[in-house]
Design a protein around this motif. Structure first.
Motif, PDB file in Angstrom:
ATOM      1  N   TYR A 149      93.894  26.064  99.072  1.00 25.75           N
ATOM      2  CA  TYR A 149      93.191  27.333  99.216  1.00 25.75           C
ATOM      3  C   TYR A 149      94.112  28.301  99.959  1.00 25.75           C
ATOM      4  O   TYR A 149      94.580  27.979 101.048  1.00 25.75           O
ATOM      5  N   LEU A 151      92.854  27.757  89.895  1.00 27.41           N
ATOM      6  CA  LEU A 151      91.471  27.469  89.539  1.00 27.41           C
ATOM      7  C   LEU A 151      90.604  28.722  89.593  1.00 27.41           C
ATOM      8  O   LEU A 151      89.777  28.947  88.711  1.00 27.41           O
ATOM      9  N   THR A 152      90.790  29.508  90.639  1.00 27.05           N
ATOM     10  CA  THR A 152      89.958  30.690  90.825  1.00 27.05           C
ATOM     11  C   THR A 152      90.721  31.749  91.606  1.00 27.05           C
ATOM     12  O   THR A 152      91.646  31.425  92.351  1.00 27.05           O
ATOM     13  N   VAL A 157      93.316  33.062  96.266  1.00 25.50           N
ATOM     14  CA  VAL A 157      93.324  32.112  95.153  1.00 25.50           C
ATOM     15  C   VAL A 157      93.180  30.674  95.633  1.00 25.50           C
ATOM     16  O   VAL A 157      93.448  30.374  96.809  1.00 25.50           O
ATOM     17  N   SER A 158      92.791  29.807  94.726  1.00 27.66           N
ATOM     18  CA  SER A 158      92.772  28.356  94.938  1.00 27.66           C
ATOM     19  C   SER A 158      93.426  27.727  93.728  1.00 27.66           C
ATOM     20  O   SER A 158      93.290  28.217  92.603  1.00 27.66           O
ATOM     21  N   PRO A 206      92.872  31.831  85.661  1.00 26.31           N
ATOM     22  CA  PRO A 206      91.796  31.155  86.382  1.00 26.31           C
ATOM     23  C   PRO A 206      90.479  31.916  86.212  1.00 26.31           C
ATOM     24  O   PRO A 206      90.461  33.005  85.620  1.00 26.31           O
ATOM     25  N   THR A 207      89.393  31.377  86.750  1.00 28.64           N
ATOM     26  CA  THR A 207      88.192  32.196  86.871  1.00 28.64           C
ATOM     27  C   THR A 207      88.550  33.315  87.842  1.00 28.64           C
ATOM     28  O   THR A 207      89.454  33.167  88.672  1.00 28.64           O
ATOM     29  N   ARG A 208      87.862  34.448  87.728  1.00 33.72           N
ATOM     30  CA  ARG A 208      88.265  35.575  88.560  1.00 33.72           C
ATOM     31  C   ARG A 208      87.116  36.531  88.778  1.00 33.72           C
ATOM     32  O   ARG A 208      86.277  36.735  87.902  1.00 33.72           O
TER      33      ARG A 208
END
Length: 114
Positions: A22, A61-62, A110-111, A90-92
């Motif tokens: 993270y 990932l996000t 971000v992660s 990634p998801t956003r």
């Protein structure tokens, strides 16, 4: 196990747990740049931090992108999509905020999988 990386006076820049790293909020160093320029700088910083954690942008990932001016979202998106391949997105979420600090137009969190 929790691994904390790169301590600052107020946080750790990265925290790793259960195979996920993270990253704390990242801003551009050159705040005289436009939204697109600041976004590109942040993406370069993310690359370096992810490498230090043993991962890269293909494992994102996000992402949460905080911006101070939604009318500049297209410029931000252009820099973002130049940086990362479509298949690795990634998801956003892009969140409009009133203020991020003097001349800061964007902050990214971000992660990524390790």
């Amino acid at each position: 196990m929790v691994k904390r990386i790169l301590q600052t006076p107020i946080m750790h820049r990265m925290v790793e747990h259960n195979g996920v790293v993270y990253l704390g909020g990242i801003v551009a160093d050159d705040r005289s740049q436009s939204m697109g320029g600041q976004t590109a700088q942040i993406c370069e910083k993310i690359d370096a931090l992810l490498a230090e954690a043993g991962t890269d942008k293909t494992r994102l990932l996000t992402a949460m992108l905080y911006i101070t001016d939604m009318s500049q979202k297209d410029a931000m998106n252009q820099s973002w999509t130049r940086w990362i391949e479509a298949g690795d997105l990634p998801t956003r979420a892009t969140i409009g905020v009133a203020d991020l600090g003097k001349d800061i137009l964007i902050e990214i969190v971000v992660s990524a999988a390790v």
